[in-house]
Design a protein around this motif. Sequence first.
Motif, PDB file in Angstrom:
ATOM      1  N   GLY A  79       0.823  -1.212   0.000  1.00 29.95           N
ATOM      2  CA  GLY A  79       0.000   0.000   0.000  1.00 29.95           C
ATOM      3  C   GLY A  79       0.848   1.250   0.000  1.00 29.95           C
ATOM      4  O   GLY A  79       0.615   2.180  -0.781  1.00 29.95           O
ATOM      5  N   GLU A  80       1.856   1.269   0.875  1.00 26.84           N
ATOM      6  CA  GLU A  80       2.690   2.472   0.982  1.00 26.84           C
ATOM      7  C   GLU A  80       3.534   2.705  -0.272  1.00 26.84           C
ATOM      8  O   GLU A  80       3.907   3.831  -0.570  1.00 26.84           O
ATOM      9  CB  GLU A  80       3.595   2.358   2.212  1.00 26.84           C
ATOM     10  N   SER A  81       3.816   1.630  -1.008  1.00 30.61           N
ATOM     11  CA  SER A  81       4.629   1.798  -2.224  1.00 30.61           C
ATOM     12  C   SER A  81       3.888   2.618  -3.284  1.00 30.61           C
ATOM     13  O   SER A  81       4.488   3.244  -4.144  1.00 30.61           O
ATOM     14  CB  SER A  81       4.977   0.432  -2.822  1.00 30.61           C
ATOM     15  N   GLN A  82       2.548   2.641  -3.223  1.00 35.23           N
ATOM     16  CA  GLN A  82       1.702   3.424  -4.144  1.00 35.23           C
ATOM     17  C   GLN A  82       1.820   2.964  -5.607  1.00 35.23           C
ATOM     18  O   GLN A  82       1.399   3.674  -6.512  1.00 35.23           O
ATOM     19  CB  GLN A  82       2.030   4.922  -4.103  1.00 35.23           C
ATOM     20  N   ASN A 119     -22.733  18.840   6.260  1.00 31.97           N
ATOM     21  CA  ASN A 119     -22.256  19.507   5.032  1.00 31.97           C
ATOM     22  C   ASN A 119     -20.788  19.888   5.137  1.00 31.97           C
ATOM     23  O   ASN A 119     -20.367  20.963   4.724  1.00 31.97           O
ATOM     24  CB  ASN A 119     -23.064  20.775   4.723  1.00 31.97           C
ATOM     25  N   PHE A 120     -20.011  19.019   5.751  1.00 38.96           N
ATOM     26  CA  PHE A 120     -18.585  19.268   5.949  1.00 38.96           C
ATOM     27  C   PHE A 120     -17.813  18.448   4.914  1.00 38.96           C
ATOM     28  O   PHE A 120     -18.046  17.247   4.765  1.00 38.96           O
ATOM     29  CB  PHE A 120     -18.200  18.845   7.373  1.00 38.96           C
ATOM     30  N   GLU A 121     -16.889  19.112   4.201  1.00 36.47           N
ATOM     31  CA  GLU A 121     -16.170  18.402   3.140  1.00 36.47           C
ATOM     32  C   GLU A 121     -14.944  17.677   3.698  1.00 36.47           C
ATOM     33  O   GLU A 121     -14.023  18.315   4.213  1.00 36.47           O
ATOM     34  CB  GLU A 121     -15.735  19.398   2.050  1.00 36.47           C
ATOM     35  N   LEU A 122     -14.962  16.361   3.591  1.00 27.72           N
ATOM     36  CA  LEU A 122     -13.806  15.580   4.048  1.00 27.72           C
ATOM     37  C   LEU A 122     -12.799  15.484   2.919  1.00 27.72           C
ATOM     38  O   LEU A 122     -13.176  15.243   1.771  1.00 27.72           O
ATOM     39  CB  LEU A 122     -14.256  14.173   4.444  1.00 27.72           C
ATOM     40  N   LYS A 123     -11.539  15.700   3.213  1.00 25.61           N
ATOM     41  CA  LYS A 123     -10.519  15.570   2.170  1.00 25.61           C
ATOM     42  C   LYS A 123      -9.213  15.036   2.769  1.00 25.61           C
ATOM     43  O   LYS A 123      -9.014  15.101   3.975  1.00 25.61           O
ATOM     44  CB  LYS A 123     -10.291  16.899   1.452  1.00 25.61           C
ATOM     45  N   ILE A 124      -8.376  14.523   1.869  1.00 25.24           N
ATOM     46  CA  ILE A 124      -7.103  13.966   2.313  1.00 25.24           C
ATOM     47  C   ILE A 124      -6.130  15.108   2.611  1.00 25.24           C
ATOM     48  O   ILE A 124      -5.994  16.026   1.794  1.00 25.24           O
ATOM     49  CB  ILE A 124      -6.515  13.065   1.200  1.00 25.24           C
ATOM     50  N   VAL A 125      -5.490  15.066   3.784  1.00 21.07           N
ATOM     51  CA  VAL A 125      -4.517  16.113   4.129  1.00 21.07           C
ATOM     52  C   VAL A 125      -3.170  15.464   4.463  1.00 21.07           C
ATOM     53  O   VAL A 125      -3.070  14.240   4.567  1.00 21.07           O
ATOM     54  CB  VAL A 125      -5.002  16.964   5.336  1.00 21.07           C
ATOM     55  N   ASP A 126      -2.174  16.292   4.635  1.00 17.16           N
ATOM     56  CA  ASP A 126      -0.838  15.777   4.942  1.00 17.16           C
ATOM     57  C   ASP A 126      -0.810  15.251   6.387  1.00 17.16           C
ATOM     58  O   ASP A 126      -1.112  15.981   7.334  1.00 17.16           O
ATOM     59  CB  ASP A 126       0.179  16.930   4.768  1.00 17.16           C
ATOM     60  N   ILE A 127      -0.454  13.973   6.564  1.00 18.31           N
ATOM     61  CA  ILE A 127      -0.420  13.413   7.932  1.00 18.31           C
ATOM     62  C   ILE A 127       0.960  12.817   8.222  1.00 18.31           C
ATOM     63  O   ILE A 127       1.087  11.873   9.003  1.00 18.31           O
ATOM     64  CB  ILE A 127      -1.512  12.337   8.117  1.00 18.31           C
ATOM     65  N   PHE A 166      -8.658   6.525   6.580  1.00 18.02           N
ATOM     66  CA  PHE A 166      -8.787   6.189   5.161  1.00 18.02           C
ATOM     67  C   PHE A 166      -7.582   5.381   4.688  1.00 18.02           C
ATOM     68  O   PHE A 166      -7.717   4.400   3.958  1.00 18.02           O
ATOM     69  CB  PHE A 166      -8.902   7.490   4.356  1.00 18.02           C
ATOM     70  N   GLU A 167      -6.420   5.819   5.127  1.00 17.76           N
ATOM     71  CA  GLU A 167      -5.188   5.127   4.733  1.00 17.76           C
ATOM     72  C   GLU A 167      -5.195   3.679   5.236  1.00 17.76           C
ATOM     73  O   GLU A 167      -5.004   2.739   4.472  1.00 17.76           O
ATOM     74  CB  GLU A 167      -3.987   5.881   5.324  1.00 17.76           C
ATOM     75  N   PHE A 168      -5.501   3.511   6.538  1.00 15.91           N
ATOM     76  CA  PHE A 168      -5.545   2.157   7.116  1.00 15.91           C
ATOM     77  C   PHE A 168      -6.554   1.289   6.373  1.00 15.91           C
ATOM     78  O   PHE A 168      -6.301   0.146   6.040  1.00 15.91           O
ATOM     79  CB  PHE A 168      -5.942   2.225   8.592  1.00 15.91           C
TER      80      PHE A 168
END
Lengths: 646, 345
Positions: free
Chosen positions: A26-29, A70-78, A257-259
Amino acid sequence: MAISKIKVISIIGMMNSLDEVIKMAGESQVFHPDNALSFYSDTRGFSPVNEVNLFAEPLEMMKNIASSANFELKIVDISKFNARLESICEFVRYLENELGDLLNRRRRICEEIESSKRSLDGVNHFVGRNFNLSEIKACEYIKVRFGRLPKESYHKLNSYADNDYVLFFPCTKDNTHYFGVYFCPVEKLDVIDRIFSELYFEELDILDSEGVPEKKVVKLKNDINNCQMELVEINRKIDEFLKNQKDSWLKFYTKTFEFKTYFDIKKYVYRYNESFVLVGWLPDNQEQDFKNKLQRIKGVEYSIEDAKNVQGHSPPVCLKNRWFFKPFEFFVDMYGLPSYNEIDPTAFVAITYTILFGIMFGDLGQGAVISIIGYLLWKFKKMALGKILVPCGISSMFFGVVYGSVFGFEHVLDPFYRLVFKLEEKPIEVMNPGIANMILLSAIGIGVLLVLVAMGINVYSSFKRRQLADGIFGQNGVAGLVFYAGLIFGPISQFLGIKIFMPVYLFFMIILPLICILFEKPLGKLLEKDPDWKPESWGEYFMQSLFEVFEVILSYITNTLSFLRVGAFVLVHAGMMMVFSKLAEMSGGLGCLIFMIMGNIIVIGLEGLLVGIQVLRLEFYEMFIRFFEGQGVAFSPVSIKNYEKI
Amino acid sequence: MISRFASNVVLSKVRAMYGRRLIKKDYLDLLNCKSVGEIASILKCKSDYFQILQELNESNVHRGQLEALIKKKIFYDTGAICRYELSTGEQFSGYIIMRMEIEQILHTLRLLSAGKSPRYIYSMPLFFNKHTKINLPALIKVENFKDFLEALSGSRYRKILAPFEPRAGENILFSKIEVMLYFQLYNTIFDVIKKYTKGEAQKELYEIFNSYVDFYNFVRIVRLKKYYNTPPEDLYPLLLPFGTLRQKQIQDMVQAESYDKAIEMMKKTNAGRKIANIEFRYVDELPLRVNYLKCNRLIRFSVYPSVVMFSYIALCEIELSNITSIIEGIRYKVPSEEIFKILVW
């Protein structure tokens, strides 16, 4: 015209190292998992790994709450954020308790408002009727229901003609419903209520008021006002909560989401005793890196093979093109990706689309505007089309110089021609009748050339994929290519005075290819040494194929004539700008400026769009159809960026 | 020939109508709903569904009511398109009607078997009564197979189903009736394709129907083997005699030791190769998924009005099936992620 090389990797290991392998993949993308079963001939003893994805539930809950708020979920830097399942669940519980409670209250109030408004609409149908609700409610032996019944259900009531208690009295009606009342003895109430309920009768809560229906109207209006005030206060509290918790929520969401995404790879894994099997695809250039990472995990073995050796498994496709061609992958993707062994038409599209667009929309100034708009759309809106508009605009500018047109001013460039090319005026005067005919003929010429190239690509592609029958005898194969070329160049040569229509020419360029097309199927089967090459009935085959050949010839003609639109748009563009120039000339002064600006905006917007669509139409329907199937599968490695929108 | 060119208007009209379909974002919005009422409310916001759902009360909507209205909309939408296609439109509208008639017959038979025929009144599509020769209101009152045949007396189905009348004490042979009706449907449509189309258009239409029938047969084999343990000799009569699967391939699948073996065999056939490119959870999804991929492509790139029109009809049916899955899933509290996986888009 390239497709990235792909390799297939089979990973076998002990079950206790599965989690580590999945995390690494997964991490290799770069890992695109596939169904392992289809890669093994003997799959006895293989069983899927049925583990519950523990991250699915908290993720689902976050999404539900976000959607209600009505909150927009998005991927952020973690990169600097760590969380475990326990802390994720705790955060979700916090969201549920704090925000969930506010959202539930908001939902209840909204429902109350909606219900009151609907009741108000319904009660209005009974306003003015002379009846007393208190008296009706006081009836001891008869129950009364006010409400509405769909028209279709009202007509179905005829089927209950033999039941004396199924009675509905309509008061008013609208387009879809009858508003009215039904009543029955108390002891029959259950049965009658059930019948009306299944006929979608909607009861109006009108009997909770006293007196006439007008009083109910006043009560409902008051209820609506009170609820709306309460709603404003709750909305304020929700906004405040979101403002404070936004950052943590997005981080927890991204981690969950990542997990969850990595865990999902397990659905492709099969268990064999205490071992597991995982199969997937990798880009060729990532092979070494992936292998190095895999080697660090204990108890894991793998084998890697070239995708071309496993064509039967439909290897996924990743297009690889140079910077100029890359934006045009958007159009290819729109039609369908090439199969792994097919030709990638992106470069062909990039070149032909850009040139045709420029020819059809040639104007130095307007081309520059299109390029700028394209650049801005790409830069700020990240629109894929923006990147395509940039080269198209440049092509327009080039042909604008050829036609001598700048924002519709047809003689602005005359000094340039005199200075650089020593010409009196511009080389091509589009509106000159002689030139117009030449433009239309040239358009047909471009069409002939492109159709021939498309057929040539098909011949090459068919041979590459070992589809010899299609490549030799098909309407877009060698037979079709020779016939089409013979059909076009024969008359041209005659016209130029070269007597080419000799029996040899007619036989080899026209008759023989036509016979090949006519008997494509049996000839193809013969070539493949299929013993069952004969059609079931020669007569039926001949009749059917004859009609098909007729259609093929017709399609050659219509496809070629279809390119007339290239020339037509050159004339349309010049014509439209001439109209605006004349209008500007007639109005003079400020009107002149307004007309020229408006004219250019209309032409860029309207004609630019039309030209864009028409060129795409030519690409898809006159060229792609001859050589491109587009049945490939996209290479989509497991990566949270790829799965974000799902 | 002239009619074929005149029918070209269908290409633009159908593609414009298809542009108003539900897209991924709409499905995600629908999946976020908590009740059937919310689903109705979201569909109402889509211009395409607004008209048919505008008077629906979202706070008190019944699942059956919503499904019936959507079915009605799709029936009229697809029927309207057939009017523009001069070469095969009439025949294809016949197909739409025949399909709906078969649905009504099978539904009534299910109710009759359960002794609940009067309940047909609630699902009976009254709007359809004027398009069919079946006496729909009479189906409400059927008490036995004889009454049932009587209700069908004005239609072609009476003669087809008369031999299936069970003797006293016997059950209705539902599976055989189902196969016979679908045999009639596909026989009719394959005849239409053969008679009214030719060349590439014929080839593309055959591709759509053959691939659907191939997977229909495959799913039937797998289901009957897995859930009912049906012996091979009883399985053959329950398959449709159309499609591209060869007799030998069907035989092998029917006689496969297990359900997994049958799937592996299917994957090796010409039709079954597509499975490799399709994500699915249950084999039952395959006929629609394969059909979707094919029709979604043909509606955009085919240049034949009859193909584009039929692709639209098939895609509308898939949209209806998706909405029904969402409604059922939400009604029975299935997690939205699970529902999403069975949607075909």
